[in-house]
Design an enzyme around this catalytic site. Structure first.
Site, PDB file in Angstrom:
ATOM      1  N   ASN A   1      55.462  57.667  83.362  1.00  0.00           N
ATOM      2  CA  ASN A   1      54.009  56.892  83.376  1.00  0.00           C
ATOM      3  C   ASN A   1      53.386  57.070  84.746  1.00  0.00           C
ATOM      4  O   ASN A   1      52.249  56.624  84.566  1.00  0.00           O
ATOM      5  CB  ASN A   1      54.063  55.317  82.919  1.00  0.00           C
ATOM      6  CG  ASN A   1      55.262  54.771  83.804  1.00  0.00           C
ATOM      7  OD1 ASN A   1      56.135  55.342  84.381  1.00  0.00           O
ATOM      8  ND2 ASN A   1      54.759  53.571  83.772  1.00  0.00           N
TER       9      ASN A   1
ATOM     10  N   LYS B   1      58.470  48.139  79.734  1.00  0.00           N
ATOM     11  CA  LYS B   1      57.235  47.629  80.630  1.00  0.00           C
ATOM     12  C   LYS B   1      55.914  47.945  80.307  1.00  0.00           C
ATOM     13  O   LYS B   1      55.607  48.961  80.002  1.00  0.00           O
ATOM     14  CB  LYS B   1      57.414  48.096  82.341  1.00  0.00           C
ATOM     15  CG  LYS B   1      56.392  47.344  83.334  1.00  0.00           C
ATOM     16  CD  LYS B   1      55.040  48.151  83.426  1.00  0.00           C
ATOM     17  CE  LYS B   1      55.093  49.230  84.008  1.00  0.00           C
ATOM     18  NZ  LYS B   1      53.624  49.751  84.431  1.00  0.00           N
TER      19      LYS B   1
ATOM     20  N   ASN C   1      62.543  56.182  66.915  1.00  0.00           N
ATOM     21  CA  ASN C   1      63.740  56.309  67.170  1.00  0.00           C
ATOM     22  C   ASN C   1      63.586  57.058  68.630  1.00  0.00           C
ATOM     23  O   ASN C   1      63.100  58.098  68.757  1.00  0.00           O
ATOM     24  CB  ASN C   1      64.858  56.795  66.531  1.00  0.00           C
ATOM     25  CG  ASN C   1      66.182  56.935  67.109  1.00  0.00           C
ATOM     26  OD1 ASN C   1      66.933  56.060  66.686  1.00  0.00           O
ATOM     27  ND2 ASN C   1      66.452  57.953  67.909  1.00  0.00           N
TER      28      ASN C   1
ATOM     29  N   ARG D   1      60.029  43.872  81.006  1.00  0.00           N
ATOM     30  CA  ARG D   1      59.276  43.668  81.994  1.00  0.00           C
ATOM     31  C   ARG D   1      57.574  42.962  81.668  1.00  0.00           C
ATOM     32  O   ARG D   1      57.474  43.272  80.157  1.00  0.00           O
ATOM     33  CB  ARG D   1      59.054  44.616  83.065  1.00  0.00           C
ATOM     34  CG  ARG D   1      60.222  44.857  83.837  1.00  0.00           C
ATOM     35  CD  ARG D   1      60.397  46.112  84.663  1.00  0.00           C
ATOM     36  NE  ARG D   1      59.185  46.179  85.393  1.00  0.00           N
ATOM     37  CZ  ARG D   1      58.454  47.436  85.985  1.00  0.00           C
ATOM     38  NH1 ARG D   1      59.434  48.565  85.606  1.00  0.00           N
ATOM     39  NH2 ARG D   1      57.639  47.201  87.050  1.00  0.00           N
TER      40      ARG D   1
ATOM     41  N   HIS E   1      69.754  52.592  73.800  1.00  0.00           N
ATOM     42  CA  HIS E   1      70.490  52.487  75.153  1.00  0.00           C
ATOM     43  C   HIS E   1      69.866  53.673  76.255  1.00  0.00           C
ATOM     44  O   HIS E   1      69.318  54.591  75.845  1.00  0.00           O
ATOM     45  CB  HIS E   1      71.862  52.984  75.014  1.00  0.00           C
ATOM     46  CG  HIS E   1      72.036  53.986  74.080  1.00  0.00           C
ATOM     47  ND1 HIS E   1      73.234  53.894  73.065  1.00  0.00           N
ATOM     48  CD2 HIS E   1      71.534  55.108  73.522  1.00  0.00           C
ATOM     49  CE1 HIS E   1      73.184  55.032  72.122  1.00  0.00           C
ATOM     50  NE2 HIS E   1      72.144  55.662  72.656  1.00  0.00           N
TER      51      HIS E   1
ATOM     52  N   ARG F   1      63.391  73.641  75.647  1.00  0.00           N
ATOM     53  CA  ARG F   1      64.410  73.783  76.747  1.00  0.00           C
ATOM     54  C   ARG F   1      64.674  75.202  77.367  1.00  0.00           C
ATOM     55  O   ARG F   1      64.345  76.151  76.805  1.00  0.00           O
ATOM     56  CB  ARG F   1      65.917  73.476  75.664  1.00  0.00           C
ATOM     57  CG  ARG F   1      65.853  72.272  74.967  1.00  0.00           C
ATOM     58  CD  ARG F   1      67.230  72.385  74.303  1.00  0.00           C
ATOM     59  NE  ARG F   1      67.282  71.247  73.099  1.00  0.00           N
ATOM     60  CZ  ARG F   1      68.094  71.417  72.105  1.00  0.00           C
ATOM     61  NH1 ARG F   1      68.428  72.476  71.726  1.00  0.00           N
ATOM     62  NH2 ARG F   1      67.809  70.248  71.151  1.00  0.00           N
TER      63      ARG F   1
ATOM     64  N   TYR G   1      63.774  54.296  79.500  1.00  0.00           N
ATOM     65  CA  TYR G   1      62.625  53.611  80.152  1.00  0.00           C
ATOM     66  C   TYR G   1      61.509  54.053  79.361  1.00  0.00           C
ATOM     67  O   TYR G   1      61.108  55.094  79.134  1.00  0.00           O
ATOM     68  CB  TYR G   1      62.380  54.148  81.448  1.00  0.00           C
ATOM     69  CG  TYR G   1      61.294  53.442  82.272  1.00  0.00           C
ATOM     70  CD1 TYR G   1      61.334  52.316  82.432  1.00  0.00           C
ATOM     71  CD2 TYR G   1      60.275  54.417  82.424  1.00  0.00           C
ATOM     72  CE1 TYR G   1      60.071  51.669  82.900  1.00  0.00           C
ATOM     73  CE2 TYR G   1      59.078  53.867  82.885  1.00  0.00           C
ATOM     74  CZ  TYR G   1      59.031  52.370  83.249  1.00  0.00           C
ATOM     75  OH  TYR G   1      58.038  51.828  84.058  1.00  0.00           O
TER      76      TYR G   1
ATOM     77  N   ALA H   1      66.144  66.837  71.397  1.00  0.00           N
ATOM     78  CA  ALA H   1      66.622  66.441  72.721  1.00  0.00           C
ATOM     79  C   ALA H   1      66.385  67.385  73.748  1.00  0.00           C
ATOM     80  O   ALA H   1      66.558  68.680  73.549  1.00  0.00           O
ATOM     81  CB  ALA H   1      68.219  66.263  72.347  1.00  0.00           C
TER      82      ALA H   1
END
Length: 203
Positions: free
Chosen positions: A135, A100, A126, A82, A112, A189, A115, A172
């Site tokens: 955001n 964006k 990475n 975008r 993959h 976590r 956002y 993660a």
């Protein structure tokens, strides 16, 4: 010379500049003030508007709007760049990635289902599957700064405004809300609990 595999299925507006040895597959739409660099391959199904794409790039089934893609970049399938995005040299922007108003540094991989919004990434970062740069707080957009050689694992939430320093490692499933320092290992976590033989209660 530009090679079209199916010229009739493509739309190239006036003013688009195509470099040497560009290959354009079927169903590409290029419109507005665009430049496509030398030896770039546009695989089927791209929509490019008011953007530049550098040399030796490969795009597939993706949208690039009001953005700049440097040399040796791979995009798609099904990526969306975008407005005001800059993808620097030797990056990979993979399937179902949305970017964006962000600057993605050299050699970064966002492979993959991620956002990246209102962010600046250093080199050789990475960004894992399912990572979200959060955001927007409902009232205002905020910016994330990421240093060089940063690893952000799968399903992380990066809550802007925040600065992630060089060589940080974000595990993660972590939600990042405060700044890191160089070489920090960050994990946040809920610890897994196992309840033996409890599953049958829910069947």
């Amino acid at each position: 010379m530009t090679k079209f595999l199916n010229r009739e299925s493509c739309f190239i507006s006036e003013g688009v500049i195509l470099g040497e040895n560009v290959t354009i597959f079927e169903n590409n739409h290029i419109e507005g003030n665009c430049f496509i660099g030398d030896n770039t391959v546009l695989l089927p199904g791209n929509y490019i508007i008011n953007s530049s794409v550098g040399n030796n790039c490969k795009l597939q089934s993706s949208i690039v709007e009001d953005s700049e893609v440097k040399d040796n970049v791979s995009i798609g399938p099904f990526a969306h760049l975008r407005m005001n995005s800059i993808i620097k040299e030797n990056c990979k922007i993979g399937n179902f990635v949305e970017i964006k108003n962000s600057d993605i540094g050299k050699g970064c991989k966002v492979s993959h289902l991620a956002y990246v919004g209102d962010a600046q990434l250093g080199e050789n970062c990475n960004i894992g599957c399912g990572a979200i740069f959060v955001n927007y707080n409902g009232k205002s957009k905020n910016k994330t700064l990421v240093g060089n050689h940063v690893f952000i694992g799968s399903n992380c939430n990066i809550i802007a405004p925040v600065n992630i320093a060089d060589d940080s490692y974000i595990c993660a499933g972590t939600t990042v809300t405060t700044d890191t320092e160089s070489e920090d290992f960050v994990i946040g976590r809920v610890r897994q609990e196992r309840k033996p033989k409890r599953a049958k209660k829910y069947w």
